[in-house]
Design an enzyme around this catalytic site. Structure first.
Site, PDB file in Angstrom:
ATOM      1  N   HIS A  25      38.290  39.781  45.419  1.00  0.00           N
ATOM      2  CA  HIS A  25      38.340  40.276  46.616  1.00  0.00           C
ATOM      3  C   HIS A  25      38.742  41.779  46.722  1.00  0.00           C
ATOM      4  O   HIS A  25      38.530  42.344  47.953  1.00  0.00           O
ATOM      5  CB  HIS A  25      38.954  39.620  47.664  1.00  0.00           C
ATOM      6  CG  HIS A  25      40.663  39.305  47.239  1.00  0.00           C
ATOM      7  ND1 HIS A  25      40.781  38.392  46.501  1.00  0.00           N
ATOM      8  CD2 HIS A  25      41.306  39.930  47.476  1.00  0.00           C
ATOM      9  CE1 HIS A  25      42.098  38.478  46.299  1.00  0.00           C
ATOM     10  NE2 HIS A  25      42.652  39.507  46.836  1.00  0.00           N
ATOM     11  N   ASP A  30      43.879  35.662  50.749  1.00  0.00           N
ATOM     12  CA  ASP A  30      43.936  37.059  50.978  1.00  0.00           C
ATOM     13  C   ASP A  30      42.543  37.796  51.206  1.00  0.00           C
ATOM     14  O   ASP A  30      42.652  38.729  52.172  1.00  0.00           O
ATOM     15  CB  ASP A  30      44.473  37.751  49.658  1.00  0.00           C
ATOM     16  CG  ASP A  30      44.905  39.367  49.947  1.00  0.00           C
ATOM     17  OD1 ASP A  30      45.102  39.701  51.089  1.00  0.00           O
ATOM     18  OD2 ASP A  30      44.849  40.020  49.029  1.00  0.00           O
ATOM     19  N   HIS A  38      50.284  35.903  44.063  1.00  0.00           N
ATOM     20  CA  HIS A  38      48.989  36.130  44.356  1.00  0.00           C
ATOM     21  C   HIS A  38      48.794  37.405  43.406  1.00  0.00           C
ATOM     22  O   HIS A  38      49.297  38.482  43.348  1.00  0.00           O
ATOM     23  CB  HIS A  38      48.931  36.605  45.627  1.00  0.00           C
ATOM     24  CG  HIS A  38      47.734  37.185  46.241  1.00  0.00           C
ATOM     25  ND1 HIS A  38      46.448  36.390  45.985  1.00  0.00           N
ATOM     26  CD2 HIS A  38      47.226  38.675  46.370  1.00  0.00           C
ATOM     27  CE1 HIS A  38      45.388  37.013  46.512  1.00  0.00           C
ATOM     28  NE2 HIS A  38      45.807  38.490  46.469  1.00  0.00           N
ATOM     29  N   ASP A  68      46.111  39.783  41.920  1.00  0.00           N
ATOM     30  CA  ASP A  68      44.605  40.199  42.060  1.00  0.00           C
ATOM     31  C   ASP A  68      44.193  40.631  40.905  1.00  0.00           C
ATOM     32  O   ASP A  68      44.760  41.410  39.811  1.00  0.00           O
ATOM     33  CB  ASP A  68      44.691  41.646  42.952  1.00  0.00           C
ATOM     34  CG  ASP A  68      45.146  41.380  44.406  1.00  0.00           C
ATOM     35  OD1 ASP A  68      44.335  40.719  45.037  1.00  0.00           O
ATOM     36  OD2 ASP A  68      46.045  42.000  44.658  1.00  0.00           O
TER      37      ASP A  68
END
Ligand SMILES: *[C@@H]1O[C@H](CO)[C@@H](O)[C@H](O)[C@H]1NC(C)=O
Ligand SMILES: *[C@@H]1O[C@H](CO)[C@@H](O)[C@H](O)[C@H]1NC(C)=O
Ligand SMILES: *[C@@H]1O[C@H](CO)[C@@H](O)[C@H](O)[C@H]1NC(C)=O
Ligand SMILES: *[C@@H]1O[C@H](CO)[C@@H](O)[C@H](O)[C@H]1NC(C)=O
Ligand SMILES: [Zn+2]
Length: 960
Positions: A429, A184, A60, A62
């Site tokens: 996000h 997420d 994951h 970001d």
């Protein structure tokens, strides 16, 4: 033909792999045959009669959060976080080659693209092979994993399409993601699910949902469902799964250099040998997880934040885990472990004969425990949220102008891609959500600024010459702080206003000017346009960062702005012989205790002389009680040691108690500092405190009241965090505490106070547990629907209706206004017809929006047409509508028009989504099975969006 050097693949797949690998530059070979070596065909076999454990290796990444995008990509600033995406991709590509059984999914295209551009051809070849064999699979595939609460649907579609089109151009059909992966984001919107369904996705997975919802779903084995995402019936269905453990591996099984869990040690001679123990632990976990799911398949997320920088650690241990766990089958174990991907898992579930529960509402708000409602980020960093919304408008205009320049054969001096990518990253996000560190938001703003500069070059390139002279020196003004060098200092200038909507609109324009002068405004025909000068409030004049001497704004109505086009107005500072001057605003004398009233032809506004607050609005002769004021909730100062000691923060909104305190200069009243009247615009200026002021404004001809506030910087010297709200009180009494909020600025969803549509809800946080994301509107209405009060917002905010008749929105500060630009050029006051520019020949019907008009890299154009009304919203406008594509391009013939799915990355006719069954029948099923359009006419159902790729040639016959 370097492309055919593909030796190391099994012969049975050879033919198809070649098809899937054809590079756009190889020419001559058509890729019409679909590769069957990737996608669902590449899934490992599962074992009937066993619980199949799908291990999904993933990372994951970001796109900015604690570190900037580049710091994450290159792995710098390890003191903040040990995370380097380039190493992840290097390492995974290496380890996938070592064992063809292994799988990996990659999600964030902003990172992948940066990596891809740095690779040599031999590495790219390896990657193309891995992708064409389904060993490396793209999932989600947007530029980022976008936030779902604070994003506008236009931006979601843009950021998804940006990633999807690059994937298609680079990897063809094998690069097309089939599954959405929003593991997420902090809550999930219905419009986002609709967008995925229209983009051809077969499923969606996410990690975060309300803790009570999750508990109930686990008990009922309804963690997986069919989400009916719109009024379009089954067209909008999307299979949706909730991950068991967010997106983390089973506790104790994080085989990453960032973790400290024990490896699988299979040397029996070693004292550390632990296979039996580790396998038992793992299978016990699988047993528990399978009890919460409805089928013989479970998905285990084997990864986490920035994992796989050393992929060998993961794969070496998973290889062993799979081997030893499956050996137990001979001893009666019911579990079968396999390397898998979300697509392969979905394909397995699709093969199960089963009827899935139907979900129709959304997943907001998200409470991770009884006192942690993630509703603060709906408002966090309001200035950045506003910048992103303005950026969205600019990008749409910029893409339109870029298209027009391309089909007229002119050069575009700007690069639209810079803004596309900056906006793509901004949807992440931890970006527009406002949950990133300060240095990171500055990096996002810097990227947007670079995009804006490129778009301004595009705008300058598309200016028509005025009076035969090219506008060499176009300048852009910072209207967000009422500052504009050109209009403040020049005696004559041209204001050019661009309308990106496909129909005529009227728009009031406000231009900052030095005070004490008079002006005359001319339209392109040389006709004098009414204008009015009105003082800028002292609070706006004092805004930090403002470097301007302007004390007044010149207001005029830009009427009948042409669809997808622009109109120029000529402004000249007064010289005595002018026929008509701008009107000066009259300043009303303020009598203490007396009500203040301003009136236009449409609206009358009354402000109470005692309280200083808005008290009524009269429309169509009917007076409505409407009060509005600013209040603040004190933030809860917790230490986060336990759920009930949770603090209010960037994500979480947790007020200390349920009372909001009024914000007034004195204990009793807001102070009215000025009341201005005039023929075009009327204003009442309010002063609450040194950091809160507001202008209540009405314009001639308009039926709404504008509340233009300046809030901030929020003082915290009393050590109390403040959640500032604007509260509107009406006499409208809804039934059951019902109110309505938008979903990403598109659909409208019904909300009910202290209740959830699809699970049993225990109200523990009476304020924040009732907050919802607002991107365009929030309204309340009485049960018979005769009265309705609507608040429209100019950026994303959190909002609610906690008491009958009340609407509240959490604000923070308001800064900007319109976009328009000026140019310093002398001009005779005669007509200058060149000041009108229109790109389409006929305006679209009122219920149709030209959502996208953009130039594709191959010289074709992508357009999206959208029906903007929902079923039953309006007697007439909610009906299906037909639009002719011919009207959009004057002087051109459309040589081909092909419909694609929403992302523009696959032809509609090639799109086949998996079919699902649900026991509850979807009530509204006005589904159209096939389009029966007569080209070039396009019919649109309510809320439908249709996407086309067009090729145009200049048609000389049409030119006159
Ligand atoms: C997808 O990419 C292929 C080449 O990889 C191209 O031929 C095709 O036109 C693209 N499809 C769309 C809808 O852009
Ligand atoms: C199967 O069971 C036997 C007897 O308990 C044991 O010796 C053997 O190690 C087991 N095999 C596996 C793969 O667990
Ligand atoms: C106004 O906009 C400019 C340019 O986009 C930006 O740099 C500036 O920070 C904004 N001003 C405020 C007060 O937000
Ligand atoms: C909540 O507010 C009360 C009353 O002002 C104050 O005494 C208390 O410290 C606050 N508690 C927290 C955790 O902020
Ligand atoms: Zn994240």
């Amino acid at each position: 033909m370097d492309r055919l050097v593909v030796a190391s693949i099994s012969s049975s797949l050879m033919l198809l792999v070649v098809a899937g690998l054809v590079h756009p530059s190889s020419g001559g070979i058509t890729t019409t045959s679909r590769s069957t070596s990737c996608g669902y065909q590449s899934c490992h076999a599962t074992k009937p009669g066993f619980i199949n454990v799908h291990l999904v290796p993933h990372t994951h990444d970001d796109v900015g959060w604690l570190k900037t995008v580049d710091q994450y990509y290159y792995g710098s600033r390890t003191g903040i976080q040990k995370a380097g995406v380039q190493y992840i991709l290097d390492s995974v590509v290496e380890e996938l080659q070592a064992n063809p059984e292994r799988r990996f999914i990659y999600v964030e295209m902003a990172f992948f693209w940066q990596w891809w551009e740095e690779q040599d051809e031999s590495t790219r070849d390896v990657v193309r092979d891995l992708v064409s064999q389904g060993r490396l699979e793209f999932i989600n595939g947007g530029w980022c994993m976008n936030d779902e609460a604070t994003t506008h649907y236009v931006d979601i579609i843009d950021q998804m399409s940006l990633g999807l089109s690059l994937l298609n151009d680079t990897f063809g059909e094998c690069g097309r993601p089939r599954i959405a992966w929003q593991i997420d984001p902090f809550g999930h919107s219905r419009e986002q699910a609709f967008i995925f369904s229209q983009m051809g996705y077969d499923g969606l997975f996410f990690g975060r949902l309300d803790h009570e919802d999750k508990k109930q779903r686990m008990a009922a084995k309804t963690m997986e469902m069919v989400w009916s995402s719109s009024s379009l019936g089954q067209t909008g269905w999307l299979f949706t799964g909730v991950n068991y453990n967010l997106y983390q591996p089973p506790p104790g099984f994080c085989f990453d250099i960032l973790c400290s869990d024990s490896p699988v040690i299979d040397n029996p001679k070693s004292k550390e040998y632990n296979v039996d123990q580790r396998v038992t632990e793992f299978l016990n976990y699988c047993q528990r997880q399978s009890e919460a799911y409805a089928t013989d398949h479970i998905l285990l997320t084997m990864g986490g934040d920035f994992t796989y920088q050393d992929a060998n650690v993961w794969y070496k241990n998973m290889d062993k885990l799979i081997k030893y766990a499956n050996e137990r089958q001979t001893n009666g174990s019911r579990f079968n472990l396999l390397y898998s991907t979300p697509s392969c898992y979905v394909k397995s579930l699709n093969g199960v004969k089963k009827s899935w529960p139907l979900k129709t509402d959304d997943f907001f708000p998200y409470g991770s425990d009884a006192h942690s409602y993630w509703t603060g980020y709906f408002t966090s960093r309001p200035a950045f949220k506003y910048m992103v919304r303005q950026g969205s408008n600019l990008l749409q205009a910029c893409k339109q102008m870029d298209s027009a320049l391309s089909w007229s054969g002119s050069t575009n001096q700007g690069d639209v891609n810079v803004m596309k990518r900056a906006m793509g990253i901004a949807q992440h996000h931890d970006a527009v959500s406002g949950t990133e560190k300060q240095a990171v938001v500055q990096d996002y703003q810097g990227r947007l600024h670079e995009g804006v500069v490129e778009c301004q070059k595009t705008q300058a390139s598309s200016q028509l010459p005025i009076l035969g002279r090219p506008l060499a020196d176009v300048k852009f003004c910072q209207l967000n702080v009422s500052q504009c060098d050109v209009s403040e200092t020049s005696g004559r200038f041209v204001v050019n206003i661009y309308n990106s909507l496909a129909r005529h609109v009227d728009k009031y324009v406000r231009i900052p000017v030095a005070g004490g002068e008079s002006y005359q405004v001319l339209d392109p025909d040389g006709k004098v346009v009414d204008s009015q000068l009105i003082p800028i409030s002292p609070q706006v004049q004092a805004l930090p960062g403002r470097k301007s001497s302007a004390t007044e704004e010149l207001v005029f109505l830009a009427a009948q702005l042409p669809p997808i086009g622009s109109k120029s107005y000529y402004v000249e500072r007064d010289s005595k012989h002018r026929r008509r001057h701008s009107f000066k605003s009259k300043s009303q004398r303020l009598v203490p205790g007396e009500d203040h009233i301003i009136t236009t032809d449409k609206v009358k506004v009354r402000v109470d002389g005692t309280t200083g607050l808005l008290s009524s609005v009269t429309v169509n002769g009917e007076e409505y009680f409407v009060q509005q004021e600013f209040l603040w909730y004190p933030g809860y100062n917790g230490d986060n040691e336990s759920a009930d000691r949770r603090s209010s923060g960037a994500y979480i909104f947790r007020p200390n108690g349920t009372d909001a305190f009024p914000m007034r200069r004195t204990m009793t009243a807001a102070i009215i500092t000025a009341v201005y009247t005039g023929p075009l615009v009327q204003e009442i200026h309010q002063f609450y405190d040194s950091w809160v002021s507001q202008v209540i404004r009405i314009y001639r001809g308009q039926e709404h009241v504008e509340l233009d506030w300046v809030v901030g910087p929020v003082p915290v010297s009393d050590k109390i965090g403040k959640e500032v709200i604007s509260r509107v009180t009406t006499t409208i009494l809804q039934s059951d505490g019902t109110f309505y909020t938008d979903s990403n600025g598109r659909q409208t969803l019904r909300r009910e106070l202290d209740a959830r549509e699809s699970y049993t809800y225990t109200p523990t946080e009476p304020v924040s547990g009732n907050y919802y994301p607002i991107n365009s509107h929030l309204f309340i209405r009485d049960p018979v629907g005769e009265q309705q009060a609507t608040v429209l917002v100019d950026r994303s905010q959190g909002g609610s209706s906690l008491i009958g008749g009340l609407i509240e929105l959490m604000v923070h500060r308001r800064l900007l206004r319109d976009d328009s630009f000026g140019v310093d050029e002398p001009l005779d006051e005669t007509a200058f017809q060149q000041g009108l520019q229109q790109l389409i020949s006929r305006e679209l019907p009122e219920n149709v929006n030209l959502l996208t008009l953009e130039n594709r890299s191959d010289g074709s154009y992508l357009i999206r047409l959208e029906h903007i009304y929902d079923v039953g919203e309006d007697k007439v406008l909610s009906l299906p509508v037909t639009v002719s594509l011919k009207d959009l391009f004057p002087g051109f013939a459309i040589t081909s028009a092909e419909e694609t799915i929403l992302g523009g990355n696959q032809l509609k006719k090639d799109s086949q989504r998996l079919v699902w069954h649900s026991s509850s029948s979807d009530k509204q099923t006005n589904v159209r099975s096939s389009h029966s359009d007569e080209f070039p006419d396009v019919d649109l159902q309510p809320m439908e969006i249709r996407t086309f790729i067009l090729n145009l040639v200049r048609d000389n016959r049409l030119d006159k």
